[in-house]
Design an enzyme around this catalytic site. Structure first.
Site, mmCIF file in Angstrom:
data_model
loop_
_atom_site.group_PDB
_atom_site.id
_atom_site.type_symbol
_atom_site.label_atom_id
_atom_site.label_comp_id
_atom_site.label_asym_id
_atom_site.label_seq_id
_atom_site.Cartn_x
_atom_site.Cartn_y
_atom_site.Cartn_z
ATOM 1 N N MET A 129 0.860 -1.179 0.000
ATOM 2 C CA MET A 129 0.000 0.000 0.000
ATOM 3 C C MET A 129 0.895 1.227 0.000
ATOM 4 O O MET A 129 1.870 1.310 0.746
ATOM 5 C CB MET A 129 -0.974 0.007 1.174
ATOM 6 N N TYR A 182 4.196 2.932 12.633
ATOM 7 C CA TYR A 182 3.557 2.875 11.310
ATOM 8 C C TYR A 182 2.098 2.448 11.393
ATOM 9 O O TYR A 182 1.609 2.061 12.448
ATOM 10 C CB TYR A 182 4.344 2.047 10.307
ATOM 11 N N GLU A 183 1.418 2.554 10.254
ATOM 12 C CA GLU A 183 -0.031 2.335 10.149
ATOM 13 C C GLU A 183 -0.819 3.300 11.042
ATOM 14 O O GLU A 183 -1.878 2.967 11.561
ATOM 15 C CB GLU A 183 -0.405 0.886 10.475
ATOM 16 N N GLY A 184 -0.296 4.492 11.214
ATOM 17 C CA GLY A 184 -0.910 5.478 12.097
ATOM 18 C C GLY A 184 -0.305 5.369 13.476
ATOM 19 O O GLY A 184 -0.455 4.354 14.154
#
Length: 579
Positions: free
Chosen positions: A164, A434-436
């Protein structure tokens, strides 16, 4: 050397005793022909062999070798190839994938246990199949039938992998200001131009093709996040037979040199008029991508737990073997294993109590996702949505704490590379970022999950927990009932605050909910213990860890309640120059 043995006994205990998911599976037409207890155990045992034999013994080597970029090509540690082939051949790359496109169709609760084992073995390696699985979820939900038929079978089989591509150098969490563009072409495709950073598995030599899911803006896009669309951009374009052919205009600008997860290729990707295909509706890309993001956030929880489990196993083994000092009541003339020292026992029990509650919690959240999917159950979907930021943030915060604590058990040996503890600390650290970041997870929880519905989903859940614990009491009930009632009052008080104050309190609120729900997990563990099914040692260990958590760990929530009720205006009153 850091060792690892998959905790299959506790995994099976959670699946089949605590949550009794085998009974649920047999009630579902889509699952009853696919899976029962013996099948699930066989899948877990075979996955454990790959993790224990092909990955865990070489994680230090992977850290040393890392991913390397040369002449536009990225190579991964050599042993990754055999491990990835074993994973693909065994079907684990498509474990929870849709059977219509070649997936195994297994429930999320089972695949999440495999995720944990992979993360214990080597977090960096786990990211390659992990990102692919997330891409598959997004495509399955949002792509058209032709796209799914073309791409999903190859992704499920492990022949191809996925990524992504969100972040840009100037646009991290604020995706609305991204600059990557997508211009329509005459053939119905799009030309994608721009640069993305921090792209996990963005380039590597494990698979024949890499399928990038890229966020970009169309020429007529509205401003901000409402103008983002999602595009599928393959590394190699496909010929008429659906096989990789011409190289697309996607190139690697560089790979990051990181604190940890060195075996994972974290890339800068440049798209120079690359051919892409729209996924979903125009300007709805962020919603499509969040399907994948939410999946990945659950995987972050597995990273926290996986690293903590391996850290615990090695710290425990070291504490039993390391002779140092004399403990009270033993032979004063010879050194004792450091496990005999009260402080070492305290550290280990802190990790054990958090880890085992975390495994029960992860199984619970995964089972809610399964019930939302197979039963189309809105209550389960709402609760899984509520608990996703807790899974990501609370489990990764506790995972880092556990790895640091396990490192402390080793003393000076924990700081040197030989024993593997410092690598676990370095590797798991990224899971909070990561991933927010976990701060963003807390904001999502406090504002979008709790405040947005005036605490409806959370308060209903807490009420049901209170009723269950009241009507089926055990050793955990009294303490748990007290903190559940306190948490209900705390949530109500938070809802009376303005949005700025709620944002300031968000991390503390998420942690408070996490500690209370972990207490509920220990309640569920105690309920599931059965003298006829479980050994006396297993029962005693569970009861001891539950006692420790409820009396020595869960009381941390009282400090959080105090913090949440205290005046925090100083953070808002200081000027920027006064920081």
């Amino acid at each position: 050397m850091s060792l690892y043995q998959a905790p299959l006994n506790d995994i099976n205990f959670n699946l089949f005793d605590v949550w009794q998911l085998d009974q649920y599976w047999q009630q579902q037409p889509q699952l009853q022909e696919l899976i029962e207890v013996d099948t699930a155990k066989a899948i877990l045992e075979e996955a454990a062999k790959i993790c224990e034999q092909q990955l865990a013994p070489f994680s230090k080597l992977a850290d040393q070798q890392g991913a390397k970029l040369s002449e536009g090509k990225v190579t991964v540690p050599e042993h990754y190839h055999n491990a990835y082939q074993s994973l693909s051949e065994g079907g684990w790359t498509g474990l929870s994938g849709d059977p219509e496109y070649g997936g195994m169709g297994m429930p999320k609760a089972l695949s999440m246990m495999v995720d944990e084992m992979l993360c214990s073995a080597d977090i960096a390696f786990s990211l390659y199949p992990g990102l692919t699985a997330g891409a598959c979820v997004a495509l399955l939900q949002h792509a058209d039938d032709a796209t799914k038929a073309l791409y999903l079978p190859k992704l499920y089989s492990g022949e191809w992998s996925g990524t992504m591509c969100l972040t840009e150098a100037h646009a991290g969490s604020d995706l609305g200001i991204m600059r990557t563009t997508a211009k329509p072409a005459a053939d119905g495709s799009y030309r994608i131009s721009g640069s993305k950073i921090f792209i996990t598995a963005g380039e590597h030599d494990l698979t024949r093709n890499i399928i990038h899911l890229v966020l970009a803006k169309l020429p007529d896009a509205p401003a901000g996040s409402k103008g983002i669309s999602l595009f599928l951009v393959p590394k190699f374009l496909l010929n008429v037979n659906g096989d990789p052919a011409d190289r697309n205009n996607v190139s690697v600008g560089s790979i990051e040199h990181k604190m940890g997860i060195n075996g994972s290729a974290t890339c800068v990707l440049n798209f120079d008029g690359a051919t892409g295909y729209l996924i979903g509706e125009p300007h709805r890309g962020l919603a499509c991508m969040f399907t994948m993001m939410n999946y990945e956030r659950l995987s972050m929880g597995s990273q926290g737990l996986g690293a903590a489990e391996r850290a615990y196993q090695n710290a425990l083994a070291y504490a039993k073997d390391r002779l140092q000092g004399r403990t009270v009541g033993r032979d004063p003339n010879k050194a004792d294993p450091i496990l005999g020292h009260p402080d070492v026992r305290r550290m280990l029990l802190n990790i054990k109590a958090i880890n085992e509650a975390g495994r029960t919690f992860a199984t619970w959240v995964a089972s809610l996702l399964d019930k939302a999917k197979y039963d189309n159950c809105k209550v389960s979907a709402d609760r899984a949505n509520l608990l996703t930021p807790i899974t990501k943030a609370f489990m990764t915060d506790r995972g880092l704490e556990a790895c640091v604590t396990a490192q402390q058990v080793f003393g000076g040996h924990g700081y040197v590379k030989e024993w593997g503890m410092e690598q676990l600390v370095r590797d798991v650290r990224i899971a909070q970022i990561y991933e927010g970041t976990n701060g963003i997870q807390a904001l999502d929880f406090a504002l979008r999950k709790v405040a947005a519905d005036q605490g409806g989903v959370l308060q209903q859940l807490l009420t049901e927990i209170h009723t269950e614990v009241s009507t089926q009491p055990n050793a955990a009930s009294e303490l748990l009932l007290t903190v559940v009632a306190q948490l209900q009052g705390c949530v109500a008080a938070q809802l009376a605050k303005d949005t700025t104050q709620q944002a300031l309190d968000a991390c503390d609120l998420l942690d408070a909910v996490g500690y209370v729900l972990y207490g509920y997990m220990w309640y569920k563990n105690l309920v599931a213990l059965d003298n006829e099914k479980h050994s006396a040692d297993f029962i005693a260990a569970k009861q001891g860890a539950a006692h420790w958590y409820l009396r020595r760990v869960m009381p941390k929530v009282q400090a959080l309640f105090s913090q949440l009720s205290a005046d925090g205006s100083a953070a808002l009153q200081l000027t920027d120059d006064q920081f």
